[in-house]
Write a protein that holds these residues in place. Structure first.
Motif, PDB file in Angstrom:
ATOM      1  N   CYS A 209      69.696 -20.554  35.996  1.00 49.15           N
ATOM      2  CA  CYS A 209      69.377 -19.430  35.476  1.00 49.15           C
ATOM      3  C   CYS A 209      68.507 -19.677  34.240  1.00 49.15           C
ATOM      4  CB  CYS A 209      70.644 -18.639  34.814  1.00 49.15           C
ATOM      5  SG  CYS A 209      71.957 -18.443  36.226  1.00 49.15           S
ATOM      6  N   ARG A 210      68.901 -20.476  33.225  1.00 45.66           N
ATOM      7  CA  ARG A 210      68.045 -20.756  31.831  1.00 45.66           C
ATOM      8  C   ARG A 210      68.555 -22.014  31.289  1.00 45.66           C
ATOM      9  NH1 ARG A 210      67.502 -15.548  31.937  1.00 45.66           N
ATOM     10  NH2 ARG A 210      69.668 -15.313  32.173  1.00 45.66           N
ATOM     11  N   TRP A 211      67.625 -22.779  30.655  1.00 41.28           N
ATOM     12  CA  TRP A 211      67.901 -23.729  29.990  1.00 41.28           C
ATOM     13  C   TRP A 211      68.374 -23.459  28.523  1.00 41.28           C
ATOM     14  CZ3 TRP A 211      67.877 -28.611  31.645  1.00 41.28           C
ATOM     15  CH2 TRP A 211      66.859 -29.082  32.644  1.00 41.28           C
TER      16      TRP A 211
ATOM     17  N   ASN B  36      63.010   2.115  36.784  1.00 43.01           N
ATOM     18  CA  ASN B  36      62.958   1.224  35.758  1.00 43.01           C
ATOM     19  C   ASN B  36      63.032  -0.041  35.922  1.00 43.01           C
ATOM     20  OD1 ASN B  36      63.809   3.071  33.324  1.00 43.01           O
ATOM     21  ND2 ASN B  36      65.409   3.764  35.123  1.00 43.01           N
ATOM     22  N   CYS B  37      63.090  -0.604  37.058  1.00 44.25           N
ATOM     23  CA  CYS B  37      63.232  -2.164  37.213  1.00 44.25           C
ATOM     24  C   CYS B  37      62.199  -2.775  38.243  1.00 44.25           C
ATOM     25  CB  CYS B  37      64.772  -2.650  37.819  1.00 44.25           C
ATOM     26  SG  CYS B  37      66.159  -1.591  36.956  1.00 44.25           S
ATOM     27  N   ALA B  38      62.012  -1.679  39.211  1.00 45.92           N
ATOM     28  CA  ALA B  38      61.109  -2.429  40.490  1.00 45.92           C
ATOM     29  C   ALA B  38      59.814  -2.989  40.229  1.00 45.92           C
ATOM     30  CB  ALA B  38      61.109  -1.173  41.449  1.00 45.92           C
ATOM     31  N   THR B  39      59.230  -2.363  38.831  1.00 46.07           N
ATOM     32  CA  THR B  39      57.747  -3.124  38.648  1.00 46.07           C
ATOM     33  C   THR B  39      57.848  -4.254  38.499  1.00 46.07           C
ATOM     34  OG1 THR B  39      58.615  -2.216  36.238  1.00 46.07           O
ATOM     35  CG2 THR B  39      56.833  -0.760  37.742  1.00 46.07           C
ATOM     36  N   CYS B  40      58.810  -4.979  37.744  1.00 43.93           N
ATOM     37  CA  CYS B  40      59.081  -6.464  37.405  1.00 43.93           C
ATOM     38  C   CYS B  40      59.908  -6.923  38.527  1.00 43.93           C
ATOM     39  CB  CYS B  40      59.668  -6.560  36.322  1.00 43.93           C
ATOM     40  SG  CYS B  40      58.620  -5.926  34.746  1.00 43.93           S
ATOM     41  N   HIS B  41      61.081  -6.586  39.122  1.00 41.01           N
ATOM     42  CA  HIS B  41      61.826  -7.398  39.770  1.00 41.01           C
ATOM     43  C   HIS B  41      61.641  -7.066  41.273  1.00 41.01           C
ATOM     44  CE1 HIS B  41      64.626  -8.841  36.697  1.00 41.01           C
ATOM     45  NE2 HIS B  41      64.336  -8.022  36.006  1.00 41.01           N
ATOM     46  N   GLY B  42      60.567  -6.366  41.524  1.00 35.54           N
ATOM     47  CA  GLY B  42      60.351  -5.879  43.053  1.00 35.54           C
ATOM     48  C   GLY B  42      60.927  -4.732  43.495  1.00 35.54           C
ATOM     49  N   GLY B  69      67.954 -15.184  44.166  1.00 39.81           N
ATOM     50  CA  GLY B  69      67.849 -15.287  42.738  1.00 39.81           C
ATOM     51  C   GLY B  69      69.334 -15.760  41.917  1.00 39.81           C
ATOM     52  N   HIS B  70      69.282 -15.575  40.898  1.00 42.55           N
ATOM     53  CA  HIS B  70      70.655 -16.047  40.303  1.00 42.55           C
ATOM     54  C   HIS B  70      71.378 -14.729  39.516  1.00 42.55           C
ATOM     55  CE1 HIS B  70      67.866 -16.386  36.916  1.00 42.55           C
ATOM     56  NE2 HIS B  70      67.241 -17.459  37.371  1.00 42.55           N
ATOM     57  N   THR B  71      71.103 -13.598  39.705  1.00 44.79           N
ATOM     58  CA  THR B  71      71.638 -12.506  39.184  1.00 44.79           C
ATOM     59  C   THR B  71      73.164 -12.500  39.411  1.00 44.79           C
ATOM     60  OG1 THR B  71      69.564 -11.194  39.238  1.00 44.79           O
ATOM     61  CG2 THR B  71      71.747 -10.004  39.140  1.00 44.79           C
ATOM     62  N   GLY B  94      66.110 -17.597  19.226  1.00 45.03           N
ATOM     63  CA  GLY B  94      64.658 -17.505  19.203  1.00 45.03           C
ATOM     64  C   GLY B  94      64.133 -17.373  20.668  1.00 45.03           C
ATOM     65  N   TYR B  95      64.995 -17.231  21.567  1.00 44.96           N
ATOM     66  CA  TYR B  95      64.622 -17.295  22.858  1.00 44.96           C
ATOM     67  C   TYR B  95      63.756 -16.136  23.376  1.00 44.96           C
ATOM     68  CZ  TYR B  95      64.705 -17.514  28.032  1.00 44.96           C
ATOM     69  OH  TYR B  95      64.384 -17.434  29.230  1.00 44.96           O
ATOM     70  N   GLU B  96      62.597 -16.435  23.757  1.00 43.20           N
ATOM     71  CA  GLU B  96      61.416 -15.346  24.196  1.00 43.20           C
ATOM     72  C   GLU B  96      61.546 -14.778  25.574  1.00 43.20           C
ATOM     73  OE1 GLU B  96      57.593 -16.248  22.769  1.00 43.20           O
ATOM     74  OE2 GLU B  96      58.288 -16.527  20.723  1.00 43.20           O
ATOM     75  N   ASP B  98      60.557 -11.497  28.490  1.00 48.74           N
ATOM     76  CA  ASP B  98      59.860 -10.269  28.889  1.00 48.74           C
ATOM     77  C   ASP B  98      60.771  -9.391  29.414  1.00 48.74           C
ATOM     78  OD1 ASP B  98      57.118 -11.102  27.906  1.00 48.74           O
ATOM     79  OD2 ASP B  98      56.962 -12.069  30.068  1.00 48.74           O
ATOM     80  N   MET B  99      62.171  -9.650  29.515  1.00 46.43           N
ATOM     81  CA  MET B  99      62.958  -8.629  30.087  1.00 46.43           C
ATOM     82  C   MET B  99      63.548  -7.955  28.915  1.00 46.43           C
ATOM     83  SD  MET B  99      65.317  -7.284  32.328  1.00 46.43           S
ATOM     84  CE  MET B  99      66.699  -6.360  31.800  1.00 46.43           C
ATOM     85  N   PRO B 100      63.144  -6.471  29.193  1.00 44.62           N
ATOM     86  CA  PRO B 100      63.585  -5.580  27.829  1.00 44.62           C
ATOM     87  C   PRO B 100      65.166  -5.303  27.868  1.00 44.62           C
ATOM     88  CG  PRO B 100      62.318  -4.365  29.510  1.00 44.62           C
ATOM     89  CD  PRO B 100      62.436  -5.698  29.775  1.00 44.62           C
TER      90      PRO B 100
END
Lengths: 319, 142
Positions: A209-211, B36-42, B69-71, B94-96, B98-100
């Motif tokens: 999933c994530r490091w 809300n989700c399909a644009t990014c997650h398909g 996936g790993h959801t 500080g993890y960055e 794109d998931m709002p």
């Protein structure tokens, strides 16, 4: 890197691909020492170390084995035909070894390192830096491909899938130079994969999933108890971790080889302590049959061992 | 083998509905997912192409929400927090990402409905595996 003097050989092998039948036989005559008799010090730089059940296996110029934890080293074979970056031993099948190599991919031995065969034709033809066999399932293998990331096989090496990009440390992707499958629950339906990098160590649940760096707060580590905060916490330095190992039966105790020596954690990586400063960037192996038996070797072939889980160290002696 | 998996997948949908989640909730979740989700997650939960490889900016693409996936490796609590707060806030340090976070946009009920919809698309085996992860997570909470 340490492999520079092999580079001409490496490139030739790389172009030759992984299909070449008997790679060991293709080694240029005279390039490696004769494999007969006994020696206490391996020739060439020591590049990998592992315990094959109770037998210590060491990769230098060729493969060396020791029945007595490093007191006596016996030359075993010329090795898989390229510098070995890492060795992994099958937990239940004595003699079954995997070698991650600089230029001939992943190689397998079924006879304790005497003969070697290509083990993973499906991997990218790039230098491999690390290999681990999953503690919960020996058919699950993880390999670190340099400049690329982690690849996983669920069928003992027949087929491979890209599993995960390399860890991002200080905003830069760093290569994985050591891999360990750690059998403590990740809280995500599986176990952990730990990775040593040029900047400390990171880990990822085997769902990939994530490091997370080992220094970070375990925000996503649900299902496992968080260690009591220690202030100031003795963390693993942000330096090159070239070796990372453990006994599968004690998954919370890990040993890491850093420029400053041997570091140990007893809480799955939250806090660390240096337990031996005599060797520079040591390679490490823990005897799966005796988790208190730890062996460290530096590139020059100096070996130290501990029989008390890393508390005290001495040159290995034949029992 | 393939046929068996297919049968399981077909059987899974009514099963999930039959338990504690109403078809209305799943329908509501499906509509919320689409907006809300399909644009990014398909649209079919397939994730972004090449989602295991980082983007040029170092962030991860949106992973699939289907079984590839790993959801399904996350507990209900984690999935809820990841969706409500966003991945960066949950991971911290500080993890960055794109998931709002959707906390300002969707109510808690709506977030649960979207997640129920996602779960309803999984085969029974995957639903069971995720339920176990949720149970272990509940047991680990103080």
């Amino acid at each position: 890197m340490t492999f520079i003097r092999f580079s001409a050989l490496s490139r030739r092998r790389l172009i030759g691909g992984l299909g070449a039948a008997v790679l060991g036989a293709a080694a240029p005559p005279g390039a490696l020492p004769a494999f007969a008799g006994t020696s206490r010090r391996p020739s060439g730089r020591v590049t990998a170390l592992a315990f094959d059940q109770g037998a210590l296996v060491l990769a230098a110029a060729g493969i060396w084995t020791s029945p007595d934890g490093g007191a006596n080293l016996l030359p075993r074979s010329q090795g898989p035909g390229a510098p070995v970056a890492a060795l992994a031993a099958h937990p239940d099948r004595p003699g079954m070894l995997l070698a991650a190599t600089a230029s001939v991919g992943l190689m397998r031995s079924e006879d304790g390192g005497s003969s070697w065969h290509p083990a993973a034709p499906g991997l990218p033809a790039a230098p491999l830096d690390a290999v681990a066999i999953a503690t919960h399932d020996p058919l699950t293998l993880y390999v670190a491909v340099r400049g690329d990331g982690l690849w996983q096989s669920n069928d003992g090496g027949k087929s491979w899938d890209f599993a995960m990009d390399r860890p991002l440390v200080d905003k830069v992707e760093v290569d994985v130079q050591a891999l360990a499958s750690v059998g403590s629950l990740s809280g995500m339906g599986g176990y952990w994969v730990y990775a040593g990098t040029a900047k400390g160590a990171s880990r990822v649940p085997d769902c990939f999933c994530r490091w997370q760096t080992l220094e970070s707060a375990d925000a996503m580590t649900t299902g496992t108890a968080k260690p009591a905060p220690v202030d100031p916490a003795p963390r693993l330095p942000h330096l090159s971790v070239t070796s990372l190992t453990l006994a599968p039966s004690v998954p919370e105790v890990l040993f890491a080889g850093l420029p400053s020596g041997v570091w140990r954690t007893r809480d799955s990586g939250s806090t660390w302590k240096i337990v031996n400063g005599a060797l520079t960037s040591p390679l490490l192996a823990v005897d799966p049959l005796d988790p208190n038996h730890v062996v460290a070797a530096d590139a020059g072939g100096t070996i130290l061992s501990s029989r008390d889980g890393g508390a005290t160290w001495a040159a290995p002696s034949a029992a | 083998m393939k046929a068996m998996i297919l049968v399981a997948a077909i059987a899974a949908a009514p099963m999930a509905r039959a338990t504690d989640i109403s078809p209305e909730t799943i329908q509501q979740g499906q509509a919320l997912y689409a907006t809300n989700c399909a644009t990014c997650h398909g649209a079919s939960l397939q994730g972004q192409p090449d989602w295991k490889r980082r983007l040029a900016n170092g962030r991860m693409p949106a992973p699939p929400h289907d079984v590839t996936g790993h959801t399904w490796h996350h507990s209900d609590r984690d999935l809820f927090n990841l969706t409500k707060l966003g991945v960066a806030a949950v991971v911290g340090d500080g993890y960055e990402s794109d998931m709002p976070g959707f906390g300002g946009k969707l109510s808690d009920e709506e977030i649960r409905a979207v997640l129920d919809y996602i779960k309803s698309t999984w085969p029974a085996r995957t639903q069971e595996a995720q339920a176990k992860i949720t149970a272990a997570d509940k047991a680990a909470q103080p």
